[in-house]
Design a protein around this motif. Structure first.
Motif, PDB file in Angstrom:
ATOM      1  N   GLN A   1       0.839  -1.204   0.000  1.00 50.72           N
ATOM      2  CA  GLN A   1       0.000   0.000   0.000  1.00 50.72           C
ATOM      3  C   GLN A   1       0.874   1.254   0.000  1.00 50.72           C
ATOM      4  O   GLN A   1       0.598   2.214  -0.723  1.00 50.72           O
ATOM      5  N   GLN A   2       1.950   1.230   0.799  1.00 48.38           N
ATOM      6  CA  GLN A   2       2.836   2.393   0.832  1.00 48.38           C
ATOM      7  C   GLN A   2       3.435   2.665  -0.545  1.00 48.38           C
ATOM      8  O   GLN A   2       3.520   3.806  -0.980  1.00 48.38           O
ATOM      9  N   GLN A   3       3.828   1.585  -1.225  1.00 50.64           N
ATOM     10  CA  GLN A   3       4.444   1.801  -2.530  1.00 50.64           C
ATOM     11  C   GLN A   3       3.423   2.340  -3.529  1.00 50.64           C
ATOM     12  O   GLN A   3       3.757   3.166  -4.377  1.00 50.64           O
ATOM     13  N   ARG A   4       2.156   1.931  -3.384  1.00 49.87           N
ATOM     14  CA  ARG A   4       1.129   2.464  -4.289  1.00 49.87           C
ATOM     15  C   ARG A   4       0.879   3.943  -3.995  1.00 49.87           C
ATOM     16  O   ARG A   4       0.671   4.731  -4.913  1.00 49.87           O
ATOM     17  N   VAL A   5       0.922   4.320  -2.695  1.00 54.66           N
ATOM     18  CA  VAL A   5       0.802   5.750  -2.374  1.00 54.66           C
ATOM     19  C   VAL A   5       1.957   6.513  -3.018  1.00 54.66           C
ATOM     20  O   VAL A   5       1.771   7.595  -3.587  1.00 54.66           O
ATOM     21  N   SER A   6       3.153   5.925  -2.970  1.00 52.94           N
ATOM     22  CA  SER A   6       4.299   6.659  -3.499  1.00 52.94           C
ATOM     23  C   SER A   6       4.219   6.779  -5.021  1.00 52.94           C
ATOM     24  O   SER A   6       4.682   7.761  -5.596  1.00 52.94           O
ATOM     25  N   ILE A   7       3.588   5.805  -5.679  1.00 51.70           N
ATOM     26  CA  ILE A   7       3.354   5.941  -7.126  1.00 51.70           C
ATOM     27  C   ILE A   7       2.353   7.082  -7.374  1.00 51.70           C
ATOM     28  O   ILE A   7       2.549   7.928  -8.252  1.00 51.70           O
ATOM     29  N   ALA A   8       1.306   7.127  -6.536  1.00 54.39           N
ATOM     30  CA  ALA A   8       0.323   8.216  -6.670  1.00 54.39           C
ATOM     31  C   ALA A   8       0.995   9.563  -6.431  1.00 54.39           C
ATOM     32  O   ALA A   8       0.710  10.548  -7.131  1.00 54.39           O
ATOM     33  N   ARG A   9       1.914   9.614  -5.461  1.00 55.39           N
ATOM     34  CA  ARG A   9       2.609  10.866  -5.167  1.00 55.39           C
ATOM     35  C   ARG A   9       3.399  11.349  -6.397  1.00 55.39           C
ATOM     36  O   ARG A   9       3.431  12.533  -6.707  1.00 55.39           O
ATOM     37  N   ALA A  10       4.025  10.395  -7.086  1.00 52.36           N
ATOM     38  CA  ALA A  10       4.784  10.771  -8.283  1.00 52.36           C
ATOM     39  C   ALA A  10       3.847  11.190  -9.418  1.00 52.36           C
ATOM     40  O   ALA A  10       4.098  12.169 -10.116  1.00 52.36           O
ATOM     41  N   LEU A  11       2.728  10.459  -9.573  1.00 53.78           N
ATOM     42  CA  LEU A  11       1.800  10.767 -10.666  1.00 53.78           C
ATOM     43  C   LEU A  11       1.108  12.117 -10.465  1.00 53.78           C
ATOM     44  O   LEU A  11       0.687  12.755 -11.433  1.00 53.78           O
ATOM     45  N   ALA A  12       0.999  12.545  -9.204  1.00 55.93           N
ATOM     46  CA  ALA A  12       0.296  13.788  -8.909  1.00 55.93           C
ATOM     47  C   ALA A  12       0.942  14.987  -9.585  1.00 55.93           C
ATOM     48  O   ALA A  12       0.314  16.028  -9.759  1.00 55.93           O
ATOM     49  N   MET A  13       2.204  14.850  -9.956  1.00 48.35           N
ATOM     50  CA  MET A  13       2.910  15.960 -10.591  1.00 48.35           C
ATOM     51  C   MET A  13       2.701  15.962 -12.112  1.00 48.35           C
ATOM     52  O   MET A  13       3.343  16.738 -12.816  1.00 48.35           O
ATOM     53  N   ASP A  14       1.831  15.108 -12.609  1.00 41.62           N
ATOM     54  CA  ASP A  14       1.631  14.948 -14.052  1.00 41.62           C
ATOM     55  C   ASP A  14       2.959  14.772 -14.782  1.00 41.62           C
ATOM     56  O   ASP A  14       3.305  15.552 -15.683  1.00 41.62           O
ATOM     57  N   PRO A  15       3.723  13.742 -14.397  1.00 44.13           N
ATOM     58  CA  PRO A  15       5.077  13.609 -14.949  1.00 44.13           C
ATOM     59  C   PRO A  15       5.064  13.190 -16.419  1.00 44.13           C
ATOM     60  O   PRO A  15       4.126  12.555 -16.885  1.00 44.13           O
ATOM     61  N   GLN A  16       6.141  13.563 -17.116  1.00 46.74           N
ATOM     62  CA  GLN A  16       6.292  13.155 -18.516  1.00 46.74           C
ATOM     63  C   GLN A  16       6.979  11.798 -18.603  1.00 46.74           C
ATOM     64  O   GLN A  16       6.956  11.159 -19.649  1.00 46.74           O
ATOM     65  N   ALA A  17       7.626  11.406 -17.509  1.00 47.43           N
ATOM     66  CA  ALA A  17       8.269  10.087 -17.465  1.00 47.43           C
ATOM     67  C   ALA A  17       8.334   9.655 -16.013  1.00 47.43           C
ATOM     68  O   ALA A  17       8.266  10.482 -15.112  1.00 47.43           O
ATOM     69  N   MET A  18       8.436   8.335 -15.815  1.00 49.28           N
ATOM     70  CA  MET A  18       8.522   7.813 -14.448  1.00 49.28           C
ATOM     71  C   MET A  18       9.763   6.939 -14.331  1.00 49.28           C
ATOM     72  O   MET A  18      10.044   6.108 -15.191  1.00 49.28           O
ATOM     73  N   LEU A  19      10.471   7.138 -13.213  1.00 52.25           N
ATOM     74  CA  LEU A  19      11.632   6.308 -12.909  1.00 52.25           C
ATOM     75  C   LEU A  19      11.281   5.415 -11.722  1.00 52.25           C
ATOM     76  O   LEU A  19      10.744   5.903 -10.725  1.00 52.25           O
ATOM     77  N   PHE A  20      11.564   4.132 -11.840  1.00 53.96           N
ATOM     78  CA  PHE A  20      11.287   3.209 -10.734  1.00 53.96           C
ATOM     79  C   PHE A  20      12.601   2.562 -10.319  1.00 53.96           C
ATOM     80  O   PHE A  20      13.260   1.918 -11.129  1.00 53.96           O
ATOM     81  N   ASP A  21      12.982   2.747  -9.045  1.00 53.28           N
ATOM     82  CA  ASP A  21      14.227   2.159  -8.567  1.00 53.28           C
ATOM     83  C   ASP A  21      13.913   0.954  -7.681  1.00 53.28           C
ATOM     84  O   ASP A  21      13.649   1.103  -6.497  1.00 53.28           O
ATOM     85  N   GLU A  22      13.936  -0.230  -8.250  1.00 51.46           N
ATOM     86  CA  GLU A  22      13.607  -1.473  -7.542  1.00 51.46           C
ATOM     87  C   GLU A  22      12.332  -1.344  -6.701  1.00 51.46           C
ATOM     88  O   GLU A  22      12.364  -1.532  -5.474  1.00 51.46           O
ATOM     89  N   PRO A  23      11.208  -1.037  -7.328  1.00 48.67           N
ATOM     90  CA  PRO A  23      10.002  -0.718  -6.570  1.00 48.67           C
ATOM     91  C   PRO A  23       9.413  -1.880  -5.777  1.00 48.67           C
ATOM     92  O   PRO A  23       8.616  -1.663  -4.876  1.00 48.67           O
ATOM     93  N   THR A  24       9.821  -3.111  -6.102  1.00 47.92           N
ATOM     94  CA  THR A  24       9.226  -4.241  -5.377  1.00 47.92           C
ATOM     95  C   THR A  24      10.247  -5.003  -4.532  1.00 47.92           C
ATOM     96  O   THR A  24       9.898  -5.990  -3.889  1.00 47.92           O
ATOM     97  N   SER A  25      11.488  -4.527  -4.499  1.00 51.78           N
ATOM     98  CA  SER A  25      12.533  -5.303  -3.811  1.00 51.78           C
ATOM     99  C   SER A  25      12.368  -5.351  -2.305  1.00 51.78           C
ATOM    100  O   SER A  25      12.851  -6.261  -1.649  1.00 51.78           O
ATOM    101  N   ALA A  26      11.689  -4.322  -1.735  1.00 46.56           N
ATOM    102  CA  ALA A  26      11.546  -4.294  -0.276  1.00 46.56           C
ATOM    103  C   ALA A  26      10.202  -4.867   0.170  1.00 46.56           C
ATOM    104  O   ALA A  26       9.847  -4.762   1.334  1.00 46.56           O
ATOM    105  N   LEU A  27       9.464  -5.460  -0.786  1.00 50.12           N
ATOM    106  CA  LEU A  27       8.111  -5.924  -0.449  1.00 50.12           C
ATOM    107  C   LEU A  27       8.092  -7.409  -0.110  1.00 50.12           C
ATOM    108  O   LEU A  27       8.864  -8.200  -0.653  1.00 50.12           O
TER     109      LEU A  27
END
Lengths: 242, 218
Positions: free
Chosen positions: A141-167
């Protein structure tokens, strides 16, 4: 969209990136994989200038990242980033986490920002967690919030640094599903991950790194069918055996 | 038990209150002044410019190596020398407390900032915030929260240390009680009330922190 040309970096005498060259086109999903310590995370953090590099050039949407005159905060506001350890702000609710930069960087009104945050949190399946604090949420859930936090800026690109390694394993899929939906929406994505299943389903191309070098930059199908280097073959044999 | 005279506490209450007022003044000035100077020292120590960081580090190391009594004595004799005129025990004690406590507050502030993971800064920077915003919105509030117990602990220590001002002939709470105890031969009564007062104040302060830590942030 992202052009990396001949980028090198060392910490003292240890070279962590050696002459890396790669590009991510608009709408493309590029997965970066390789053994730990291969420089993947360093490379992706160079893209938005969180980690400075020694030589070479990176251009994002035509803007040179290494240039001293570049307004890095303005550039970063247009590129979303998701971290291995989520890095939600622990002193704020999920809603506040997603609204904060909208208010302080994009200068949206609180009402406008909160409306957008609610939509995004609903989109990542957390409409009922607006008032929860990070420590009340599971890792997924925390990682999904953090994806929402990034999307909130209407980004032109997204960078993911091992988004599932700590799950925990049972939470990996809920995060990958959100990322997959983003990719289907046409988001430009650069994803450092060991999730080869995700790469097979979603990636356009795969970069394979080892020892600070990009050894392969191959369309997905070719990478999994017949990797051209021994090291990539050994790496695939290891990660695909589980 | 009839040999005890607990009424002395009420009769001497104004005298004791006067001592408590001095203790309180020292705590307030030492904390306020020490925090301001402590922030300056902490910022200097964090600086990449060595002409700022080295003197600050030296100052903190020296101050933390000296006993407070020595610093009190030192300023009692040094401040009048430097100014060329007597300044009185109270002024020199206030200066000594502020300069001494600043070194400790500096380290508490540094520890507070260091307790915030580097990833928090990276995450905030990645959303396009500027350094000043990252500090104000993300690092500062988390550092402050981590610092509160340490700060309060330090304030309690300052409160207890105010009793040292007897060396420059000032009368804080403890010293006032001690004067009455000696004069009237009532050590049991006086030192009992002193112990109770110190305990009640310090215990309520640490309870307050516990409650603060349980309440989630704004």
């Amino acid at each position: 969209m992202i052009e990396i040309s001949d980028v090198s970096k060392s910490y003292g005498r240890t070279a962590v990136l050696r002459g890396c060259t790669a590009a991510v086109k608009r709408g493309e999903v590029v997965v970066v994989c390789g053994p730990s310590g291969s420089g993947k995370s360093t490379l992706i953090k160079c893209v938005n200038g969180l980690v400075p590099f020694d030589s070479g050039a990176i251009r994002v949407d035509g803007v040179s990242v290494g240039d001293k005159a570049t307004d890095l905060p303005a550039l970063r506001a247009r590129i979303g980033m998701v971290f291995q350890n989520f890095e939600l702000y622990p002193h704020m609710t999920a809603l506040q986490n997603v609204s904060l930069a909208q208010i302080h960087v994009l200068k949206r009104s609180r009402t406008e920002a909160d409306t957008k945050s609610r939509q995004l949190l609903a989109r990542v399946g957390l409409a009922d967690k607006l008032a929860s604090r990070p420590d009340q949420l599971s890792g997924g859930q925390q990682q999904r919030v953090s994806i929402a936090r990034a999307l909130a800026m209407d980004p032109q690109a997204m960078l993911f640094d091992e988004p599932t390694s700590a799950l925990d394993p049972e939470m990996v899929n809920e995060v990958l599903e959100v990322m997959q939906a983003l990719a289907l929406d046409g988001m430009t994505m650069m994803v450092v991950t060991h999730e080869m299943g995700f790469a097979q389903r979603v990636a356009d191309r795969v970069l394979f790194m080892d020892g600070g070098e990009i050894l392969e930059d191959t369309p997905k199908a070719a990478f999994f069918a017949h990797p051209s280097t021994d090291r990539a073959r050994q790496f695939l044999a290891k990660v695909l055996s589980h | 038990m009839s040999s005890f005279d607990w009424g002395i506490i009420w009769r001497e209450a104004p005298f004791l209150a006067h001592g408590m007022a001095l203790s309180a003044l020292l705590v307030v000035v030492a904390t306020a002044g020490g925090l301001v100077l402590g922030v300056v020292l902490a910022l200097m120590r964090q600086s990449s410019r060595s002409w700022l960081s080295v003197p600050a580090a030296g100052y903190v190391t020296v101050m933390r190596s000296l006993p407070l009594v020595l610093v009190l004595f030192w300023f009692y004799f040094l401040v009048p020398l430097a100014l060329g005129r007597p300044v009185g025990a109270l002024a020199s004690a206030l200066v000594a407390f502020v300069l001494f406590e600043a070194a400790f507050y500096c380290e508490i502030i540094r520890a507070g900032i260091a307790s915030v993971r580097a990833g928090q800064t990276q995450a905030a920077l990645a959303t396009g915030m500027r350094q000043s915003q990252v500090f104000r919105l993300i690092v500062g509030p988390q550092a402050l929260r981590a610092m509160v117990p340490l700060l309060l602990n330090q304030i309690i220590i300052v409160f207890q240390d105010t009793s040292l001002v007897y060396v420059v002939a000032l009368r804080d709470f403890m010293t006032s009680a001690s004067i009455v105890a000696d004069r009237d031969g009532r050590p049991t009564e006086m030192y009992t009330i002193v112990a109770i007062v110190y305990f009640v104040i310090c215990f309520s302060a640490s309870k307050a922190v516990e409650i603060y830590q349980r309440v989630p942030a704004r």
